[in-house]
Scaffold this motif. Structure first.
Motif, PDB file in Angstrom:
ATOM      1  N   VAL A  28     -14.064   9.611  15.890  1.00 23.17           N
ATOM      2  CA  VAL A  28     -12.617   9.379  15.801  1.00 23.17           C
ATOM      3  C   VAL A  28     -12.087   9.191  17.207  1.00 23.17           C
ATOM      4  N   ILE A  29     -11.438   8.045  17.471  1.00 23.41           N
ATOM      5  CA  ILE A  29     -10.951   7.753  18.829  1.00 23.41           C
ATOM      6  C   ILE A  29      -9.432   7.615  18.874  1.00 23.41           C
ATOM      7  N   SER A  30      -8.757   7.968  17.766  1.00 20.15           N
ATOM      8  CA  SER A  30      -7.283   7.917  17.780  1.00 20.15           C
ATOM      9  C   SER A  30      -6.740   8.983  16.835  1.00 20.15           C
ATOM     10  N   PRO A  31      -5.495   9.387  17.040  1.00 23.29           N
ATOM     11  CA  PRO A  31      -4.896  10.325  16.078  1.00 23.29           C
ATOM     12  C   PRO A  31      -4.582   9.599  14.763  1.00 23.29           C
ATOM     13  N   ILE A  32      -4.365  10.396  13.700  1.00 23.00           N
ATOM     14  CA  ILE A  32      -3.955   9.820  12.405  1.00 23.00           C
ATOM     15  C   ILE A  32      -2.502   9.368  12.499  1.00 23.00           C
ATOM     16  N   ILE A  33      -2.249   8.150  12.096  1.00 20.67           N
ATOM     17  CA  ILE A  33      -0.874   7.623  12.063  1.00 20.67           C
ATOM     18  C   ILE A  33      -0.388   7.680  10.620  1.00 20.67           C
ATOM     19  N   ASP A  34       0.651   8.437  10.375  1.00 22.12           N
ATOM     20  CA  ASP A  34       1.179   8.634   9.006  1.00 22.12           C
ATOM     21  C   ASP A  34       2.628   8.161   8.957  1.00 22.12           C
ATOM     22  N   ILE A  35       2.850   7.023   8.317  1.00 15.30           N
ATOM     23  CA  ILE A  35       4.205   6.478   8.165  1.00 15.30           C
ATOM     24  C   ILE A  35       4.613   6.643   6.701  1.00 15.30           C
ATOM     25  N   TYR A  36       5.544   7.537   6.450  1.00 12.02           N
ATOM     26  CA  TYR A  36       5.942   7.879   5.068  1.00 12.02           C
ATOM     27  C   TYR A  36       7.468   8.036   5.034  1.00 12.02           C
ATOM     28  N   PRO A  37       8.205   6.903   5.088  1.00  6.94           N
ATOM     29  CA  PRO A  37       9.672   6.982   5.234  1.00  6.94           C
ATOM     30  C   PRO A  37      10.412   7.475   3.993  1.00  6.94           C
TER      31      PRO A  37
ATOM     32  N   ASN B 295      -3.481   0.323  -8.052  1.00  4.27           N
ATOM     33  CA  ASN B 295      -2.208   0.300  -7.331  1.00  4.27           C
ATOM     34  C   ASN B 295      -1.038  -0.138  -8.190  1.00  4.27           C
ATOM     35  N   GLU B 296      -1.265  -1.069  -9.124  1.00  4.66           N
ATOM     36  CA  GLU B 296      -0.154  -1.558  -9.935  1.00  4.66           C
ATOM     37  C   GLU B 296       0.357  -0.495 -10.912  1.00  4.66           C
ATOM     38  N   LYS B 297      -0.435   0.554 -11.121  1.00  7.03           N
ATOM     39  CA  LYS B 297       0.002   1.651 -11.994  1.00  7.03           C
ATOM     40  C   LYS B 297       0.782   2.709 -11.220  1.00  7.03           C
ATOM     41  N   GLY B 298       0.789   2.598  -9.898  1.00  7.52           N
ATOM     42  CA  GLY B 298       1.527   3.562  -9.088  1.00  7.52           C
ATOM     43  C   GLY B 298       0.681   4.775  -8.749  1.00  7.52           C
ATOM     44  N   VAL B 299      -0.053   4.708  -7.627  1.00  8.23           N
ATOM     45  CA  VAL B 299      -0.912   5.818  -7.213  1.00  8.23           C
ATOM     46  C   VAL B 299      -0.060   6.876  -6.521  1.00  8.23           C
ATOM     47  N   ASN B 300      -0.404   8.147  -6.734  1.00  7.00           N
ATOM     48  CA  ASN B 300       0.332   9.255  -6.129  1.00  7.00           C
ATOM     49  C   ASN B 300       0.189   9.188  -4.608  1.00  7.00           C
ATOM     50  N   PRO B 301       1.290   8.991  -3.854  1.00  8.78           N
ATOM     51  CA  PRO B 301       1.175   8.895  -2.393  1.00  8.78           C
ATOM     52  C   PRO B 301       0.760  10.200  -1.728  1.00  8.78           C
TER      53      PRO B 301
ATOM     54  N   ASN C 141       2.420   0.903  -1.824  1.00  9.20           N
ATOM     55  CA  ASN C 141       3.552  -0.027  -1.835  1.00  9.20           C
ATOM     56  C   ASN C 141       4.162  -0.174  -3.221  1.00  9.20           C
ATOM     57  N   ASN C 142       5.151  -1.050  -3.316  1.00 11.09           N
ATOM     58  CA  ASN C 142       5.839  -1.314  -4.581  1.00 11.09           C
ATOM     59  C   ASN C 142       4.845  -1.828  -5.621  1.00 11.09           C
ATOM     60  N   HIS C 143       4.560  -0.980  -6.636  1.00 10.93           N
ATOM     61  CA  HIS C 143       3.519  -1.343  -7.601  1.00 10.93           C
ATOM     62  C   HIS C 143       3.919  -2.538  -8.470  1.00 10.93           C
ATOM     63  N   ASN C 144       5.221  -2.745  -8.664  1.00 10.95           N
ATOM     64  CA  ASN C 144       5.664  -3.908  -9.457  1.00 10.95           C
ATOM     65  C   ASN C 144       5.351  -5.220  -8.737  1.00 10.95           C
ATOM     66  N   LEU C 145       5.600  -5.247  -7.423  1.00  9.05           N
ATOM     67  CA  LEU C 145       5.293  -6.455  -6.643  1.00  9.05           C
ATOM     68  C   LEU C 145       3.787  -6.698  -6.573  1.00  9.05           C
ATOM     69  N   LEU C 146       3.022  -5.615  -6.452  1.00  6.21           N
ATOM     70  CA  LEU C 146       1.564  -5.769  -6.394  1.00  6.21           C
ATOM     71  C   LEU C 146       1.026  -6.375  -7.681  1.00  6.21           C
ATOM     72  N   ARG C 147       1.547  -5.906  -8.832  1.00  2.00           N
ATOM     73  CA  ARG C 147       1.076  -6.459 -10.107  1.00  2.00           C
ATOM     74  C   ARG C 147       1.460  -7.937 -10.231  1.00  2.00           C
ATOM     75  N   LYS C 148       2.689  -8.255  -9.814  1.00  2.05           N
ATOM     76  CA  LYS C 148       3.130  -9.646  -9.912  1.00  2.05           C
ATOM     77  C   LYS C 148       2.238 -10.563  -9.089  1.00  2.05           C
ATOM     78  N   THR C 149       1.903 -10.132  -7.878  1.00  5.56           N
ATOM     79  CA  THR C 149       1.022 -10.934  -7.022  1.00  5.56           C
ATOM     80  C   THR C 149      -0.363 -11.063  -7.644  1.00  5.56           C
ATOM     81  N   SER C 150      -0.892  -9.936  -8.130  1.00  6.05           N
ATOM     82  CA  SER C 150      -2.226  -9.942  -8.733  1.00  6.05           C
ATOM     83  C   SER C 150      -2.303 -10.885  -9.925  1.00  6.05           C
TER      84      SER C 150
END
Length: 519
Positions: free
Chosen positions: A153-162, A125-131, A103-112
């Motif tokens: 494993v009982i479900s397929p992998i769900i990958d949401i990367y817009p 995460n606040e440093k921006g991890v490579n997606p 997610n947005n690393h700036n918002l994560l740092r602010k919350t932290s």
């Protein structure tokens, strides 16, 4: 895990901690059966929402934090920072969701920082991890859960990367690399270094086209960034420690260095008995000089009393004086003020502020300070005009431009635009041979209307005759002023007869131009 400083909790949570340490991307596991409607809804929090984290502590969210809820509004995770107690894996857990987010690393740092939750996941995460390492991390986590928790494993992998990060290319020539580093590095060495760092490199003639991988698209932005990568791997110790040759060297003139003049002014104030103060550039609304609509306001001030960028030094220096119990103070400060522009960053202008608080202090104390500062800077053309806003004091004029003001209220205050002042600073000295003949000195007492400034009177009287050497204000009582007039000739001794017509002309000027009454 214990050897790396993480205590073991259970096999599911241990897997997430292990892959975070191994690959560098935080992950989380939810108890699937504790999620109402088996739903994860990613959203921003509302101000005042409460959560209880997995360590049992309760927090009130400030709002705009990235959270996950169960579809019914109940928050079940503070994403990227810490899980919550209502969805954590427990001893009776049978089904889990292995979850990774980016997610947005700036918002994560602010919350932290706002909540004071400094977990290892938050720091990463606040440093921006490579997606792009999310999927390999997920696959590794699944394999470890199969191996150490007998998971299925009982479900397929769900990958949401817009919004996929797009790679980019930067071009840089071999000549520029050699020019910036200062030595010639073989082309093959440059290619080997960049490829060893994971960059894709294409060479065409003398130009490198470098493809930036996704984890460094925000880090590598200009050709100089590529050159820095080459230099640090090649070895700074291999670069010769020598200064480049100069074909021409300009002569040094200390009077062109503003710090030279500022230091001279500071030393003068020290010898005059003043105390230098340093105040904050950020002030409260009460200390801002003028309409608050003209103020530059910080979007994220650290404290409420440090919200606006100041446009005047005087209120800050007076605030310092008010914190002292002494009624005999002489303070000054040289610092920047910030003037708002229609677009872009504000103008930073260097100002001098002076505050004098003592018994029987008057406007003339401030005027004398300004004249003394001007004299130190070699400025002889400074003048004063009565303020037009009705405040007792004067505007300071230099070459027809208002560069500051003097105000006489409870305190005597002076503020000057130092940048404008330094444009006219001059260290040249002109030698004048001492007069061989004695001067004649006369004192003239007149009553002059208050709206006529001394500077205009002085100028008019000096222009009345070349034998008028100087005019000074000797004494003031209400509207009555005593002028000291010095007559001087460099070719002969003056007599009373020589100055009689000049005196008559001076009296005429005083009575006609300035409506003065003699005696």
């Amino acid at each position: 895990l214990t050897k790396t400083g993480i205590r073991s909790i259970n096999n599911a949570v241990d897997v997430t901690n292990y892959i975070m340490r191994e690959i560098g991307h935080p992950s989380h596991v939810f108890d699937y059966d504790r999620l109402n409607d088996h739903t994860l809804n990613i959203r921003r929090s509302k101000k005042g929402e409460k959560i209880t984290t997995l360590d049992g502590k309760e927090y009130t969210l400030p709002g705009n934090d990235i959270v996950a809820d169960d579809g019914n509004g109940t928050i079940i995770d503070l994403l990227g920072i810490m899980g919550t107690a209502n969805s954590v894996v427990v001893d009776t857990t049978k089904r889990i969701v292995l979850f990774l987010d980016n997610n947005n690393h700036n918002l994560l740092r602010k919350t932290s920082m706002n909540l004071g939750i400094r977990t290892e996941a938050a720091v990463l995460n606040e440093k921006g991890v490579n997606p792009d390492i999310m999927l390999p991390t997920l696959v590794t986590g699944i394999e470890l859960l199969k191996k150490h928790a007998n998971a299925k494993v009982i479900s397929p992998i769900i990958d949401i990367y817009p919004n996929r990060i797009k790679s980019k290319t930067i071009k840089v020539t071999k000549d520029k690399i050699d020019s910036v580093i200062g030595i010639e590095i073989p082309q093959k060495t440059v290619v080997d270094i960049l490829e060893s760092l994971g960059f894709g490199v294409t060479v065409k003639e003398n130009e490198f086209t470098v493809e930036i991988f996704t984890s460094r698209v925000n880090d590598i932005d200009i050709p100089e960034d590529i050159i820095e990568e080459v230099a640090r791997v090649y070895g700074y110790h291999k670069i010769p420690n020598s200064l480049p040759s100069l074909t021409e060297q300009a002569n040094y003139h200390q009077e062109q260095n503003e710090f030279y003049w500022i230091q001279k002014v500071k030393e003068a104030f020290k010898f005059w008995g003043f105390t230098e103060v340093y105040t904050y550039s950020l002030v409260t609304e009460e200390l801002f000089d003028g309409p608050i609509e003209n103020a530059l306001k910080l979007k994220n001030p650290l404290t409420e009393d440090k919200t606006y960028l100041r446009n005047s030094l005087v209120p800050s220096v007076i605030d310092v004086a008010n914190q002292s119990k002494s009624n005999n103070l002489q303070l000054f400060e040289i610092a920047n003020v910030y003037l708002k522009k229609n677009k872009g960053l504000p103008d930073e202008v260097l100002h001098l502020a002076v505050v004098v608080r003592k018994e029987k202090a008057s406007f003339f104390d401030g005027k004398g300070i300004v004249e003394s500062v001007a004299k130190i800077l070699g400025i002889t053309t400074i003048s004063f005009e009565k303020k037009k806003d009705g405040i007792e004091g004067a505007d300071i004029i230099l070459s027809g431009k208002n560069i500051g003001s003097i105000e006489a209220d409870e305190d005597i205050t002076v503020e000057i635009n130092v940048q404008e002042l330094l444009k006219h600073a001059n260290s040249k000295k002109i030698y004048k041979e001492p007069a061989k003949f004695p001067p004649l000195i006369e004192d003239v007492r007149v009553e002059v209307p208050a709206h006529y400034p001394f500077a205009k009177i002085e100028k008019a009287l000096k222009e009345s005759s070349e034998l008028v050497h100087s005019i000074s204000l000797l004494d003031v009582y209400k509207n009555k002023k005593t002028f000291r007039i010095v007559y001087l000739s460099r070719t002969r001794s003056l007599t009373t007869g020589d100055i009689q017509p000049i005196r008559k002309g001076i009296e005429d000027i005083l009575t006609t131009q300035f409506k003065a009454t003699l005696g």
